[in-house]
Design a protein around this motif. Structure first.
Motif, mmCIF file in Angstrom:
data_model
loop_
_atom_site.group_PDB
_atom_site.id
_atom_site.type_symbol
_atom_site.label_atom_id
_atom_site.label_comp_id
_atom_site.label_asym_id
_atom_site.label_seq_id
_atom_site.Cartn_x
_atom_site.Cartn_y
_atom_site.Cartn_z
ATOM 1 N N ALA A 1 0.822 -1.220 0.000
ATOM 2 C CA ALA A 1 0.000 0.000 0.000
ATOM 3 C C ALA A 1 0.851 1.263 0.000
ATOM 4 N N PHE A 2 1.954 1.239 0.737
ATOM 5 C CA PHE A 2 2.804 2.424 0.807
ATOM 6 C C PHE A 2 3.360 2.778 -0.567
ATOM 7 N N GLU B 1 0.698 4.002 -2.998
ATOM 8 C CA GLU B 1 0.343 5.392 -2.689
ATOM 9 C C GLU B 1 1.326 6.369 -3.328
ATOM 10 N N LYS B 2 2.585 5.964 -3.462
ATOM 11 C CA LYS B 2 3.612 6.845 -4.033
ATOM 12 C C LYS B 2 3.493 6.974 -5.551
ATOM 13 N N LYS C 1 4.832 12.062 2.945
ATOM 14 C CA LYS C 1 3.466 12.577 2.964
ATOM 15 C C LYS C 1 3.280 13.500 4.157
ATOM 16 N N ASP D 1 -7.637 11.064 9.386
ATOM 17 C CA ASP D 1 -6.397 10.433 8.941
ATOM 18 C C ASP D 1 -5.220 11.403 8.872
ATOM 19 N N HIS D 2 -5.402 12.539 8.212
ATOM 20 C CA HIS D 2 -4.283 13.477 8.053
ATOM 21 C C HIS D 2 -3.820 14.010 9.406
#
Length: 250
Positions: A46-47, A50-51, A121, A187-188
């Motif tokens: 997932a990481f 996401e990139k 991020k 989340d953020h």
């Protein structure tokens, strides 16, 4: 002269320390297992997904793999380096592992972490946290090595505590992120709060430990009525007896 209450307090402290180390080892094992997909060469984590296209760039992928591998090795080696039993029985093993840890941080994990921080991020708050963490990790390790080269073992121990404590933010960040997730933090905000709270908490806790260690040494000096101006632990005496400057003492 130590009293029964002093011995009881010391036993309690050693029990707490043992529990913490068991936790660190267990959580490091979880991180290792969860990180294995990073090394299969595919963008299925997932990481990395996401990139996006950034994860396809050779420079980023190389820095990422170096950082993950270096961090895992540093976390794994740490408990052995802080083992009094290993230091007293196998000081040479302590020195070899210490050299490996220092080289991984100074040449490998911290520089790659600083590079990755540019793309982290969370915007400026996330990027500045990872950059500061990488810089402080490198500095703490560097001074730990310098103190060992000068055979200043007590100071070496304090700096290496700082170094390893910063490494463990990879663990404490995930724990804090999970806690705030169950607390329904967005989340953020969760991500940024987890980064900075674990960073600050780590700095505070390691300085408390270093202060308590310094206070204990001051008590030893006073209890000796000045007969031994610089009392050292058995671990320190082992390093000074068997060691030479950094090629042997770290």
């Amino acid at each position: 002269m130590q009293t029964a209450s002093d011995h009881a307090a010391r036993r309690s402290a050693m029990t707490v320390e043992s529990i913490l180390w068991v936790g660190v080892i267990a959580l490091t094992g979880i991180i290792v297992i969860n990180s294995l997909p990073y090394f299969n060469g595919r963008l299925e984590h997932a990481f990395l997904i996401e990139k996006g296209t950034l994860a396809l760039q050779p420079a980023y992928r190389t820095a990422f793999i170096l950082h993950v591998a270096g961090a895992i090795l540093c976390l794994s080696v740490g408990p052995l380096l802080f083992s009094r039993k290993l230091l007293r029985s196998q000081p040479r093993a302590h020195r070899y592992l210490g050299r490996m840890y220092a080289l991984m941080v100074l040449v490998w994990a911290a520089p790659s972490g600083a590079y990755l921080a540019v793309f982290a991020k969370g915007g400026i708050w996330g990027q500045s946290n990872f950059m500061l963490l990488a810089i402080m990790w490198w500095i703490a390790t560097f001074f730990g090595v310098r103190r060992a080269m000068r055979r200043e073992i007590a100071s070496h121990r304090r700096w290496m505590r700082r170094s390893y404590a910063l490494a463990t933010t990879a663990i404490t960040f995930r724990l804090m992120h999970l806690i705030l997730y169950f607390a329904a933090v967005p989340d953020h905000a969760n991500y940024i709060a987890s980064l900075w709270s674990t960073f600050a908490l780590t700095i505070v806790l390691v300085e408390i430990v270093n202060h308590r260690d310094g206070a204990r040494r001051s008590v030893l000096i006073r209890s000796n009525d000045g007969r031994h101006p610089n009392p050292r632990s058995r671990s320190e005496r082992t390093l000074l007896r068997d060691g030479t400057p950094w090629s042997s003492t770290v």
